[in-house]
Design a protein around this motif. Structure first.
Motif, PDB file in Angstrom:
ATOM      1  N   PRO A 169      37.411  39.670  39.364  1.00 13.28           N
ATOM      2  CA  PRO A 169      36.695  40.540  39.916  1.00 13.28           C
ATOM      3  C   PRO A 169      35.193  40.382  39.889  1.00 13.28           C
ATOM      4  N   ILE A 189      33.649  45.990  44.645  1.00 14.83           N
ATOM      5  CA  ILE A 189      34.243  45.347  43.626  1.00 14.83           C
ATOM      6  C   ILE A 189      35.543  44.703  43.928  1.00 14.83           C
ATOM      7  N   LYS A 201      38.917  42.033  44.063  1.00 17.91           N
ATOM      8  CA  LYS A 201      39.760  41.292  42.998  1.00 17.91           C
ATOM      9  C   LYS A 201      40.779  40.540  43.748  1.00 17.91           C
ATOM     10  N   GLY A 208      36.321  49.741  45.294  1.00 16.83           N
ATOM     11  CA  GLY A 208      37.206  48.673  44.561  1.00 16.83           C
ATOM     12  C   GLY A 208      38.352  48.279  45.519  1.00 16.83           C
ATOM     13  N   TYR A 260      37.943  49.704  38.334  1.00 19.75           N
ATOM     14  CA  TYR A 260      36.569  49.131  38.665  1.00 19.75           C
ATOM     15  C   TYR A 260      35.620  50.174  39.377  1.00 19.75           C
ATOM     16  N   GLU A 315      31.786  51.431  37.331  1.00 16.40           N
ATOM     17  CA  GLU A 315      30.604  51.115  38.103  1.00 16.40           C
ATOM     18  C   GLU A 315      29.882  52.123  38.631  1.00 16.40           C
ATOM     19  N   TYR A 365      31.519  47.645  36.178  1.00 15.75           N
ATOM     20  CA  TYR A 365      32.930  47.299  36.595  1.00 15.75           C
ATOM     21  C   TYR A 365      33.654  46.338  35.623  1.00 15.75           C
ATOM     22  N   GLU A 366      32.878  45.533  34.659  1.00 11.01           N
ATOM     23  CA  GLU A 366      33.274  44.660  33.718  1.00 11.01           C
ATOM     24  C   GLU A 366      33.630  45.344  32.574  1.00 11.01           C
ATOM     25  N   VAL A 394      36.350  47.509  32.655  1.00  9.89           N
ATOM     26  CA  VAL A 394      37.639  47.242  32.537  1.00  9.89           C
ATOM     27  C   VAL A 394      38.167  46.111  31.330  1.00  9.89           C
TER      28      VAL A 394
END
Length: 854
Positions: free
Chosen positions: A449, A461, A463, A634, A806, A810, A816-817, A819
């Protein structure tokens, strides 16, 4: 890969389906026996054995099976239906050997401990009382009892109080030995494994098992249900606010050639937002609060179900209109476009089911138990694709007849009288005057992501994941109940419900049609801290899906008629909360824990605040929140990131370039003493919530409280083992952790028999004293952390879950990281942390206690 069937020398069938989408695995033990195979005296024994099977083996004492599975990061459970009993473990692949060992031991070597049996019988009796207090479930039970006068489908799966009390350990073993034999079972595994290696392990575990108690002769107890020749009706008064109804029409069993036609019929009538019943009864005429239909097709002939909820004043016109819709459909059938859309949506379910290995394994178990074939689904979809509009109309005429209908209704006891019943019966019985194949793409390595900030401030974000042709989108902004006050309470929930109810270019029905044509879903949502829009659709419709999503996101109409409709539904839902007793207990708990903070208000609002909300107020509120500097999106799935960024940059440039000012609320102080609230309801069960002020989601204490909560909750948790398993105080007992931008809460919930409330409260106090006094054991601690991290991997299988995760992380400032970081934070928690945080938040002299009881 397709599932492969193997048969061991003892007759046990092994089904293996490799799925390498995620590092997870699902073990399912299917026993081809359900409540329909029981005699009258055995009613409920299949379900009771399901409860007892995980209670211990000679090498695994009571309570250790669930703890061992959770300790290996897994989720263990079971379910019983009319036709099957299934025991399953879903877990990360790295713990697969442990899961296989535990499940095979439980299936082959249950002890059915006599003392445990007596305790579990009490738990099931609590479950029976709980079912009786749930009007939507109880009306279904009434329907089956009336529709099946001979066949055992007429008995509740859970059994009766009399039969459950009568079961002895010897009776359980006799039934177990009769049905739990290799020749009557299948072991199904779906997930990330190599078939050849796994098959050898399964053979070692199950090969020696013979269970040779004589030849298995199969089902000899089921009696065929004779044709129904006239309308059957059962109406019962209840302490509820509105009518709950179920109409059942006899239809064939799952393998019958008409089943795909009946699935299309039920979808066209009430299985989608654009369906006939939904659009006419609910959206246009506002005669029901909710409406649905589905075809229930088990091993033996089933029922086409039409059900819903409505006010008693609406009953007569609603049922008259319902029959008008059915008769018109019988005469005209669906249009080719409607039929195409219905086929497309039913067919797309096959793709969405592939998102989880547990869902795939459960589907295979269902087909084996009912259709006795792994190829059934392929044959079903071939037949579905060839169904004509004329066949659907003919099926409606053939099966949806009054003489083939059984009606079950629960009506408010305060409005029950002979005149009301007579009018309802007449409305139901009297004739009215009116009469492309989807292919998945080859496996491509997933991307990590990444965050892209558009020029106007919107955060994306993205992915990419090309394993399945699915795209999920979530757009969200800070809002929710945290942004409300007593005057506009409920505005976020109302916006969420109205969001998809029309744009400047499309009507609500046109939006519903467009979503269904993409085999997708689109809904507004609101919570304690956020407001947003989410969608999911097949990637072959990527352009159309994003175009529609952005249109709904940016151009909601806030049509006065739609707002009025949704306000009425919200008011009805508020009224019906009085019948959902567990939720009601939490509502009163939160109101008293948060006397001034917005978290104490109801998500739906109040009668007074809803009256204040107008289309212009919704529009004004929406315009303040949905701006470029507030919005986070997201997007997860089968797409090209560069293409998405370019598209959304152009589409979202129209967003206002402002930032909403978030109101800083003064926190309510923690309780300084025990605050007890008792709400009287004449029902079978008491519902208890005991809780404390918690912390925020970004607090360092959050992961610690998460571990503490998991130690107490779950099937392997202390509350379940002590209050349910040992003391038999409840069917449902758990702890709950809710955290937000402002401090949330930590609470214990139990549903129990009213006379047991003092004992239950004492039991809860004992468990809470332990957690604030002593370090948790090393084994319990490691098991809990493994469970949290292992089940987290299972939850990351769905694109929409990831997209929301995500976006929310955020939005809330954690990044978001988060997750990805979550497992690491859980693993860093120490036993000392748990004791410290338990003492910090749990004060047994100061908490809120909410009780709903007779």
């Amino acid at each position: 890969m397709k599932p492969t069937l193997y048969t061991l020398s003892n007759g046990l069938k092994i089904v293996l389906e490799e799925n390498h989408t995620a590092p997870v695995i699902s073990f399912n033990a299917l026993v081809c026996v359900g409540s329909a195979d029981e005699t009258e005296d055995e009613a409920g024994i299949s379900h009771l054995i399901e409860h007892m099977l995980f209670k211990g083996t000679p090498t695994r004492p009571v309570g250790t099976i669930a703890r061992d599975v959770e300790g290996a990061g897994g989720d263990i459970n079971a379910y019983t239906s009319f036709d099957q009993t299934v025991y399953y473990i879903n877990m990360a692949t790295r713990f697969a050997d442990r899961g296989l060992e535990i499940l095979t031991d439980a299936i082959q070597n249950p002890t059915f401990d006599a003392a445990e049996l007596e305790r579990e019988k009490e738990v099931v009796l609590e479950e029976i009382r709980r079912e009786r207090d749930n009007p939507s479930r109880f009306v279904g039970e009434m329907l089956f009892q009336k529709a099946y006068l001979k066949h055992s489908y007429g008995r509740p799966i859970i059994g009766f109080e009399k039969t459950v009390k009568s079961f002895s350990r010897e009776k359980l073993f006799e039934y177990f030995h009769r049905w739990y034999t290799p020749k009557n079972m299948s072991f199904i595994v779906v997930g990330d494994f190599e078939s050849e290696k796994l098959l050898k392990k399964i053979e070692r575990s199950f090969g020696p098992w013979t269970m040779d108690h004589g030849p298995w002769t199969g089902n000899k107890t089921r009696i065929e249900e004779p044709p129904q020749l006239k309308t059957r009706m059962t109406i019962s008064p209840d302490n509820i606010q509105s009518i709950h109804f179920n109409l059942g029409f006899h239809i064939p069993e799952i393998t019958h050639a008409d089943v795909p036609i009946l699935d299309l019929l039920s979808h066209l009538l009430g299985g989608a937002k654009s369906s006939k019943l939904e659009q006419i009864l609910k959206e246009k005429k506002r005669l029901v609060q909710n409406i649905y239909s589905y075809a229930y097709t088990p091993k033996d002939p089933g029922l086409m179900m039409l059900g819903g909820q409505l006010n008693i004043s609406q009953a007569v016109p609603a049922f008259q209109t319902l029959w008008e819709i059915i008769e018109r459909f019988q005469a005209e059938g669906p249009t080719n476009e409607e039929l195409k859309r219905a086929k497309h949506n039913i067919r797309a379910n096959e793709i969405y089911e592939k998102e989880t290995v547990g869902g795939l394994a459960g589907k295979l178990a269902y087909f084996l138990a009912t259709a006795q074939s792994l190829d059934f689904e392929e044959q079903y979809y071939q037949r579905l694709q060839n169904v004509t509009a004329e066949e659907v109309a003919q099926a409606a005429e053939r099966y949806l007849k009054r003489e083939n209908m059984t009606a079950a209704l629960l009506i408010p006891e305060k409005e029950d009288n002979k005149n009301v019943r007579a009018k309802i019966e007449a409305a139901l019985e009297k004739s009215s005057t009116h009469a492309k194949k989807i292919e998945t793409k080859p496996h491509i390595i997933k991307t990590e992501p990444h965050l892209v900030k558009l020029p106007n401030g919107v955060k994306l974000i993205l992915k990419e994941d090309h394993d399945l042709p699915i795209v999920a989108v979530c757009a969200t902004s800070l809002g929710g109940i945290l942004a409300e006050n007593k005057i506009n309470n409920g505005i976020n929930s109302l916006i969420a419900q109205c969001w998809t109810k029309g744009t400047k270019r499309r009507t609500p029905l046109q939006i519903a049609h467009a979503v269904e044509e993409m085999a997708g879903q689109m809904d507004g949502f609101s919570g304690k801290n956020s407001l947003g829009l989410k969608a999911e659709f097949l990637s072959e419709y990527l352009h159309e899906g994003l175009n529609l999503f952005c249109e709904v996101l940016l151009e909601p109409k806030w049509d006065p008629k739609e707002v009025v409709k949704e306000k009425k539904l919200a008011l009805e839902a508020l009224k019906n909360q009085e019948d959902n007793l567990s939720s009601l207990a939490f509502i009163h708990f939160q109101k008293n824990l948060y006397p001034t903070h917005p978290y104490g208000m109801r998500m739906l609002g109040s009668k007074e605040s809803l009256g204040n909300l107008t289309p212009n107020k919704l529009k004004s509120y929406y315009q303040k929140l949905i701006t470029s500097k507030n919005l986070v999106m997201g997007v997860v799935g089968d797409f090209d990131s560069d293409e998405i960024v370019k598209y959304l940059q152009e589409k979202l440039k129209r967003l206002p370039n402002t930032k909403a000012i978030q109101t800083k609320h003064k926190e309510d102080p923690k309780p300084k003493s025990i605050q007890k609230i008792v709400t009287k309801k004449e029902k079978e069960q008491a519902h208890v919530v005991l809780g404390f002020m918690g912390t925020t989601m970004d607090s360092p204490d959050h992961p610690v409280l998460t571990v503490l909560n998991a130690i107490l909750s779950g099937q392997g948790g202390r509350l379940f083992l002590e209050l349910r398993d040992k003391l038999s105080l409840a069917y449902s007992v758990t702890s709950v952790l809710h955290e937000g931008m402002d401090p949330g809460y930590f609470a214990i919930y139990i549903g129990t028999e009213p006379s047991k409330v003092p004992t239950a409260l004492k039991g809860i106090e004992v468990e809470l004293k332990k957690i604030i006094t002593d370090l948790v054991t090393k084994e319990e601690f490691e098991r809990t952390k493994n469970y949290l991290v292992g089940t987290y991997e299972l939850e990351l299988q769905k694109n929409l879950s990831l997209a929301q995760g995500y976006a929310f992380n955020e939005l809330y400032g954690m990044g978001y990281e988060e997750v990805k970081c979550y497992p690491e934070k859980i693993m860093k928690v120490t036993r000392e942390d748990v004791l410290r945080v338990a003492k910090k938040y749990i004060d047994l002299d100061a908490y809120v206690l909410s009780i709903v009881a007779p």
